[in-house]
Design a protein around this motif. Sequence first.
Motif, PDB file in Angstrom:
ATOM      1  N   GLU A  53       0.824  -1.205   0.000  1.00  0.00           N
ATOM      2  CA  GLU A  53       0.000   0.000   0.000  1.00  0.00           C
ATOM      3  C   GLU A  53       0.859   1.257   0.000  1.00  0.00           C
ATOM      4  OE1 GLU A  53      -3.362   0.257  -0.399  1.00  0.00           O
ATOM      5  OE2 GLU A  53      -3.066  -1.872  -0.838  1.00  0.00           O
ATOM      6  N   THR A  54       1.951   1.252   0.774  1.00  0.00           N
ATOM      7  CA  THR A  54       2.834   2.418   0.812  1.00  0.00           C
ATOM      8  C   THR A  54       3.512   2.618  -0.533  1.00  0.00           C
ATOM      9  OG1 THR A  54       3.230   2.055   3.174  1.00  0.00           O
ATOM     10  CG2 THR A  54       4.767   3.504   2.027  1.00  0.00           C
ATOM     11  N   ARG A  55       3.898   1.502  -1.158  1.00  0.00           N
ATOM     12  CA  ARG A  55       4.544   1.579  -2.472  1.00  0.00           C
ATOM     13  C   ARG A  55       3.647   2.241  -3.513  1.00  0.00           C
ATOM     14  NH1 ARG A  55       5.221   2.137  -6.749  1.00  0.00           N
ATOM     15  NH2 ARG A  55       6.304   1.009  -8.379  1.00  0.00           N
ATOM     16  N   LYS A  56       2.328   2.132  -3.364  1.00  0.00           N
ATOM     17  CA  LYS A  56       1.397   2.727  -4.327  1.00  0.00           C
ATOM     18  C   LYS A  56       1.443   4.256  -4.312  1.00  0.00           C
ATOM     19  CE  LYS A  56      -1.981  -1.059  -4.230  1.00  0.00           C
ATOM     20  NZ  LYS A  56      -3.375  -1.425  -3.849  1.00  0.00           N
ATOM     21  N   LYS A  57       2.036   4.830  -3.281  1.00  0.00           N
ATOM     22  CA  LYS A  57       2.132   6.288  -3.191  1.00  0.00           C
ATOM     23  C   LYS A  57       3.231   6.863  -4.091  1.00  0.00           C
ATOM     24  CE  LYS A  57       0.700   6.605   1.670  1.00  0.00           C
ATOM     25  NZ  LYS A  57       1.048   7.190   2.988  1.00  0.00           N
ATOM     26  N   ILE A  58       4.036   5.960  -4.670  1.00  0.00           N
ATOM     27  CA  ILE A  58       5.260   6.377  -5.351  1.00  0.00           C
ATOM     28  C   ILE A  58       5.169   6.093  -6.841  1.00  0.00           C
ATOM     29  CG2 ILE A  58       7.766   6.099  -5.421  1.00  0.00           C
ATOM     30  CD1 ILE A  58       7.494   4.857  -2.567  1.00  0.00           C
ATOM     31  N   GLY A  59       5.552   7.083  -7.644  1.00  0.00           N
ATOM     32  CA  GLY A  59       5.713   6.886  -9.081  1.00  0.00           C
ATOM     33  C   GLY A  59       7.163   7.085  -9.446  1.00  0.00           C
ATOM     34  N   MET A  60       7.619   6.375 -10.478  1.00  0.00           N
ATOM     35  CA  MET A  60       9.016   6.506 -10.857  1.00  0.00           C
ATOM     36  C   MET A  60       9.173   6.570 -12.362  1.00  0.00           C
ATOM     37  SD  MET A  60      12.367   4.433  -9.547  1.00  0.00           S
ATOM     38  CE  MET A  60      14.013   4.791 -10.206  1.00  0.00           C
ATOM     39  N   VAL A  61      10.087   7.436 -12.792  1.00  0.00           N
ATOM     40  CA  VAL A  61      10.487   7.539 -14.186  1.00  0.00           C
ATOM     41  C   VAL A  61      11.931   7.072 -14.253  1.00  0.00           C
ATOM     42  CG1 VAL A  61      10.841   9.078 -16.142  1.00  0.00           C
ATOM     43  CG2 VAL A  61       8.907   9.453 -14.589  1.00  0.00           C
ATOM     44  N   PHE A  62      12.162   5.989 -15.020  1.00  0.00           N
ATOM     45  CA  PHE A  62      13.469   5.349 -15.083  1.00  0.00           C
ATOM     46  C   PHE A  62      14.323   5.948 -16.204  1.00  0.00           C
ATOM     47  CE2 PHE A  62      10.509   2.357 -13.248  1.00  0.00           C
ATOM     48  CZ  PHE A  62      11.224   1.715 -12.253  1.00  0.00           C
ATOM     49  N   GLN A  63      15.627   5.613 -16.177  1.00  0.00           N
ATOM     50  CA  GLN A  63      16.513   6.019 -17.272  1.00  0.00           C
ATOM     51  C   GLN A  63      16.011   5.445 -18.592  1.00  0.00           C
ATOM     52  OE1 GLN A  63      20.748   5.413 -16.634  1.00  0.00           O
ATOM     53  NE2 GLN A  63      20.468   5.373 -14.418  1.00  0.00           N
TER      54      GLN A  63
END
Length: 271
Positions: free
Chosen positions: A102-112
């Motif tokens: 659930e905590t991980r759902k708060k995070i978005g990431m843009v990769f190289q």
Amino acid sequence: MSPHTDILRSLNNPHEDADVAISFDNVSKSWGTNHVLQGLDFEVAPGEKVTIIGPSGSGKTTILRVLMTLETPDVGMVTVGGDVLWNLQRGQKVAETRQTVETRKKIGMVFQQFNLFPHMTVLENVIEAPIHVKRMSKADATERAVELLELVGLKDHMRHIPPQLSGGQQQRAAIARALAMQPEVMLLDEPTSALDPELVGEVQNVIRRLAKTTNMTMLMVTHEMRFAREISDRVVMFDKGQVVEQGTPQQIFETPQSERTRRFLEAVTQH
């Protein structure tokens, strides 16, 4: 009023119930004798735009990978929006918990690298996670995706598949995909490093707009010093798994206090 006002407003999602958006408390990570993070204590405030700089191999990307749960710390506590992501005593075995998910759902990431599904259209890439992770209806996910693709300048390309796009277009699609999950924290790992020089600006323009017009918490790793100076509230110099110094962009780039920071900035500005 900007035609994108509504979608930008929906991204103003700081952690209303938390004093700290991201917190690392005595976090360490090693691979054999290589100490990638060493007792790291580090915080990012809600809505703050923070850029991490430093030499390759210093542990910068590991910070982002720990937040994405792609790497497990050896020891320490990591919280996002006040919720525990990792809480490890040394030697403790780790099992993924519902709270971690659930905590991980708060995070978005843009990769190289853009990591788009090559067989799906741009639109399908953007709606995939909202439908299957957030259980959003396809109609609602599509409506939001179209708005986000317009925001990043890709509305006319939403029926294309990634191999039909330039690198800059693919990275903008990846940004829209991350935003589609309405993250509280956006992580950007060298978002322009895989692009041809003439395509860097179009991706930077999108990130710049997000930084200047939303309250989203942003944590970025980059070697683009001029861009870091432009969009950041705070710049953190990182080396050998530790924070060397931190301050406003003006402080770090004009009057660095650490000899290590000065040497690093001299080296990167010569290229």
